[in-house]
Motif scaffolding. Structure first.
Motif, PDB file in Angstrom:
ATOM      1  N   ASP A 289       0.987  -1.551   0.224  1.00 55.80           N
ATOM      2  CA  ASP A 289       0.085   0.190  -0.315  1.00 55.80           C
ATOM      3  C   ASP A 289       0.816   1.443  -0.128  1.00 55.80           C
ATOM      4  O   ASP A 289       0.732   2.497  -0.852  1.00 55.80           O
ATOM      5  CB  ASP A 289      -0.760  -0.156   1.410  1.00 55.80           C
ATOM      6  CG  ASP A 289      -2.083  -0.952   1.549  1.00 55.80           C
ATOM      7  OD1 ASP A 289      -2.042  -1.561   0.079  1.00 55.80           O
ATOM      8  OD2 ASP A 289      -2.470  -1.533   2.272  1.00 55.80           O
ATOM      9  N   ALA A 290       2.580   1.723   0.731  1.00 49.72           N
ATOM     10  CA  ALA A 290       2.649   2.744   0.710  1.00 49.72           C
ATOM     11  C   ALA A 290       3.677   2.932  -0.221  1.00 49.72           C
ATOM     12  O   ALA A 290       4.059   3.715  -0.737  1.00 49.72           O
ATOM     13  CB  ALA A 290       3.843   2.477   2.298  1.00 49.72           C
ATOM     14  N   GLY A 292       2.660   2.938  -3.246  1.00 47.43           N
ATOM     15  CA  GLY A 292       2.180   2.779  -4.359  1.00 47.43           C
ATOM     16  C   GLY A 292       1.324   5.090  -3.592  1.00 47.43           C
ATOM     17  O   GLY A 292       0.165   5.319  -4.329  1.00 47.43           O
ATOM     18  N   SER A 293       1.882   4.632  -2.036  1.00 47.01           N
ATOM     19  CA  SER A 293       1.151   6.163  -1.415  1.00 47.01           C
ATOM     20  C   SER A 293       1.740   7.639  -2.424  1.00 47.01           C
ATOM     21  O   SER A 293       3.388   6.961  -2.663  1.00 47.01           O
ATOM     22  CB  SER A 293       1.292   5.873  -0.207  1.00 47.01           C
ATOM     23  OG  SER A 293       2.502   6.166   0.203  1.00 47.01           O
ATOM     24  N   THR A 294       1.858   8.649  -1.898  1.00 44.92           N
ATOM     25  CA  THR A 294       2.552  10.112  -1.686  1.00 44.92           C
ATOM     26  C   THR A 294       3.284   9.917  -0.905  1.00 44.92           C
ATOM     27  O   THR A 294       3.715  10.952  -1.111  1.00 44.92           O
ATOM     28  CB  THR A 294       1.163  10.954  -2.372  1.00 44.92           C
ATOM     29  OG1 THR A 294       0.056  11.373  -1.279  1.00 44.92           O
ATOM     30  CG2 THR A 294       0.399  10.891  -3.843  1.00 44.92           C
ATOM     31  N   GLU A 295       3.299   9.414  -0.028  1.00 46.68           N
ATOM     32  CA  GLU A 295       4.270   9.727   1.603  1.00 46.68           C
ATOM     33  C   GLU A 295       5.905   9.456   1.238  1.00 46.68           C
ATOM     34  O   GLU A 295       5.826   8.284   0.619  1.00 46.68           O
ATOM     35  CB  GLU A 295       3.292   8.720   2.673  1.00 46.68           C
ATOM     36  CG  GLU A 295       2.237   8.703   3.646  1.00 46.68           C
ATOM     37  CD  GLU A 295       1.550   8.056   4.114  1.00 46.68           C
ATOM     38  OE1 GLU A 295       0.648   8.113   4.899  1.00 46.68           O
ATOM     39  OE2 GLU A 295       1.683   7.010   3.816  1.00 46.68           O
ATOM     40  N   GLU A 299       7.467  10.661   5.835  1.00 43.26           N
ATOM     41  CA  GLU A 299       5.786  10.296   6.824  1.00 43.26           C
ATOM     42  C   GLU A 299       5.467   9.159   7.163  1.00 43.26           C
ATOM     43  O   GLU A 299       5.204   9.029   8.059  1.00 43.26           O
ATOM     44  CB  GLU A 299       4.523  11.578   5.878  1.00 43.26           C
ATOM     45  CG  GLU A 299       3.264  11.483   6.211  1.00 43.26           C
ATOM     46  CD  GLU A 299       2.398  11.610   5.004  1.00 43.26           C
ATOM     47  OE1 GLU A 299       1.715  11.731   5.581  1.00 43.26           O
ATOM     48  OE2 GLU A 299       3.272  12.826   4.279  1.00 43.26           O
ATOM     49  N   LEU A 300       6.717   8.295   5.894  1.00 48.87           N
ATOM     50  CA  LEU A 300       5.950   6.794   7.038  1.00 48.87           C
ATOM     51  C   LEU A 300       6.457   6.600   7.276  1.00 48.87           C
ATOM     52  O   LEU A 300       5.888   5.741   8.282  1.00 48.87           O
ATOM     53  CB  LEU A 300       6.793   6.004   4.845  1.00 48.87           C
ATOM     54  CG  LEU A 300       5.883   6.275   3.261  1.00 48.87           C
ATOM     55  CD1 LEU A 300       7.014   5.794   2.971  1.00 48.87           C
ATOM     56  CD2 LEU A 300       4.758   5.805   4.274  1.00 48.87           C
ATOM     57  N   ARG A 303       4.876   8.138  10.380  1.00 49.18           N
ATOM     58  CA  ARG A 303       3.328   6.824  10.684  1.00 49.18           C
ATOM     59  C   ARG A 303       2.960   5.671  10.710  1.00 49.18           C
ATOM     60  O   ARG A 303       2.296   4.993  11.489  1.00 49.18           O
ATOM     61  CB  ARG A 303       1.895   7.075   9.327  1.00 49.18           C
ATOM     62  CG  ARG A 303       2.117   8.879   8.984  1.00 49.18           C
ATOM     63  CD  ARG A 303       0.742   8.747   8.013  1.00 49.18           C
ATOM     64  NE  ARG A 303       0.220  10.205   7.745  1.00 49.18           N
ATOM     65  CZ  ARG A 303      -0.156  10.680   8.205  1.00 49.18           C
ATOM     66  NH1 ARG A 303      -0.769  10.745   9.789  1.00 49.18           N
ATOM     67  NH2 ARG A 303      -0.775  12.274   7.963  1.00 49.18           N
ATOM     68  N   ARG A 316      10.633   1.386  -3.717  1.00 46.54           N
ATOM     69  CA  ARG A 316      10.162   2.535  -4.974  1.00 46.54           C
ATOM     70  C   ARG A 316      11.610   2.323  -5.470  1.00 46.54           C
ATOM     71  O   ARG A 316      11.211   2.942  -6.991  1.00 46.54           O
ATOM     72  CB  ARG A 316      10.204   4.094  -3.838  1.00 46.54           C
ATOM     73  CG  ARG A 316       8.265   3.688  -3.316  1.00 46.54           C
ATOM     74  CD  ARG A 316       8.603   4.658  -2.600  1.00 46.54           C
ATOM     75  NE  ARG A 316       6.855   5.154  -1.985  1.00 46.54           N
ATOM     76  CZ  ARG A 316       6.251   6.001  -1.308  1.00 46.54           C
ATOM     77  NH1 ARG A 316       7.482   7.077  -1.097  1.00 46.54           N
ATOM     78  NH2 ARG A 316       5.607   6.111  -0.700  1.00 46.54           N
ATOM     79  N   SER A 365      -0.940  18.102   8.763  1.00 52.76           N
ATOM     80  CA  SER A 365      -0.215  18.071   6.816  1.00 52.76           C
ATOM     81  C   SER A 365       0.805  19.429   6.990  1.00 52.76           C
ATOM     82  O   SER A 365       1.639  18.931   6.247  1.00 52.76           O
ATOM     83  CB  SER A 365      -1.510  18.333   6.085  1.00 52.76           C
ATOM     84  OG  SER A 365      -2.333  16.781   5.706  1.00 52.76           O
TER      85      SER A 365
END
Length: 381
Positions: A289-290, A292-295, A299-300, A303, A316, A365
């Motif tokens: 999931d991560a 494909g995220s924009t984080e 931030e990763l 979180r 990535r 944010s």
């Protein structure tokens, strides 16, 4: 004469069991991984013994010697003898009578050669006497020296005895084979002719074997060959091995992580197809999931923690064929240590209910976008 010389063969517990069986008039040898890995200079985790004594005889001999014998796999000829807290598996020489690709009907034998012929690869059919002398009934020493993974006798016959040997072939090549020399052509032909047998295997067995394969230092050559011959697609439809060698390169100086490498392969329904544990399912899902995220990396880490962020940074980069810039690791460290300075009470009574949650998310944010540098007074009106 070739000998094994590791300290493991001199262990008092191991020598005591060997002496006990030999004094009762039976043959006894170390076999398999301990012999193979000693000759390769690789770590040794388990000691296995092979003997012409029947299981009931092994139990009787142990009882008379005051040793504890546990019938851990007595139906398959295996008894575990416990000495000084060490458990050694002792298995009777066997020969296959009938197989169906998942299990074999075996008969006990008095001959080491029969036992050797029912094993999978020549490098696994090496035996060592208690004094360290190596017995090589099937030419395994030459194959081991060449780091050549070769099936015993006819590859197709060996595979049809247990279709998991298809995956074991690639796993052993990843761990012990010479990637520069390529794979045994007869073995690959045997695999290609028996791909359908993979469907008969339990998902647990396939999953366990795949994770062992991916834990090798560099499994990319083996996995690439699996893809070319159709094995990878059979067990993980949609999986693509192209990112794996890049990931292995990026992982330099890090311990091999089979689950991260599994994420790099992609494919659908991976967790179900490999029957992963709940813990591994959760981690694999988070990674995918991560990815494909924009984080960003920071931030990763904030979180999900530094480990998950590290996984995603590497994955990535492997997907894009790029490099990891040096500054990303400081971002991960900063994010992992960051603590959001605003509490819900700070926004009361101006914001309540859904508006409170929305404002907290907005401020968070802004704080993340600042690289976690904004302070409480910067965020509050």
């Amino acid at each position: 004469m070739t000998r094994v010389t590791g300290d493991w063969i001199k262990m008092p517990a191991a020598q005591a069991v060997c002496e006990m069986i030999a004094q009762a008039g039976h043959q006894v040898y170390f076999v398999g991984g301990c012999v193979r890995n000693d000759l390769l200079g690789a770590p040794i985790s388990d000691l296995d013994l092979s003997t012409d004594a029947r299981p009931e005889q092994v139990i009787k001999i142990a009882d008379e010697a005051g040793m504890r014998a546990v019938p851990t796999g007595v139906d398959h000829g295996t008894v575990t003898i416990v000495v000084d807290g060490h458990g050694l598996e002792v298995t009777t020489f066997r020969k296959d009578v009938e197989t169906d690709g998942r299990r074999a009907v075996v008969a006990y034998s008095d001959r080491l050669e029969d036992d050797a012929h029912r094993r999978d690869f020549t490098m696994n059919a090496l035996y060592a006497a208690p004094d360290g002398r190596v017995i090589d009934p099937l030419g395994g020493l030459a194959d081991l020296k060449a780091r050549r993974v070769r099936f015993i006798d006819n590859p197709g016959d060996r595979i049809r005895e247990d279709y998991l040997r298809i995956l074991r072939f690639f796993r052993f090549h990843a761990w012990y084979g010479d990637a520069a020399e390529g794979m045994d052509a007869e073995a690959l032909a045997g695999v290609a002719a028996n791909l359908g047998g993979l469907e008969t295997l339990s998902r647990e067995r396939v999953g366990a074997e795949m994770l062992k394969l991916l834990a090798a230092s560099d499994p990319s050559t083996a996995v690439g060959a699996m893809a070319q011959i159709g094995v990878l697609g059979s067990i993980l439809p949609g999986a693509d091995p192209r990112a794996l060698p890049v990931l292995v390169h990026l992982e330099a100086q890090r311990a091999p992580d089979p689950l991260r490498r599994l994420a790099a392969l992609g494919g659908g329904e991976v967790a179900d197809r490999l029957r992963l544990s709940k813990r591994d399912r959760k981690r694999l899902a988070l990674m995918r999931d991560a990815m494909g995220s924009t984080e960003g990396a920071g931030e990763l880490a904030y979180r999900h923690g530094a480990n998950l962020a590290t996984d995603v940074v590497l994955l990535r980069a492997a997907q894009t064929g790029g490099q990891v810039h040096a500054g990303v690791w400081s971002e991960v460290e900063t994010g992992a240590q960051a603590v959001f300075p605003i509490q819900p009470a700070d926004l009361l009574p101006t914001h309540t209910g859904p508006a409170l949650g929305a404002e907290l998310r907005r401020l968070e944010s802004l704080w993340i976008a600042s690289g976690f540098t904004l302070k409480r007074e910067d965020l509050l009106p």
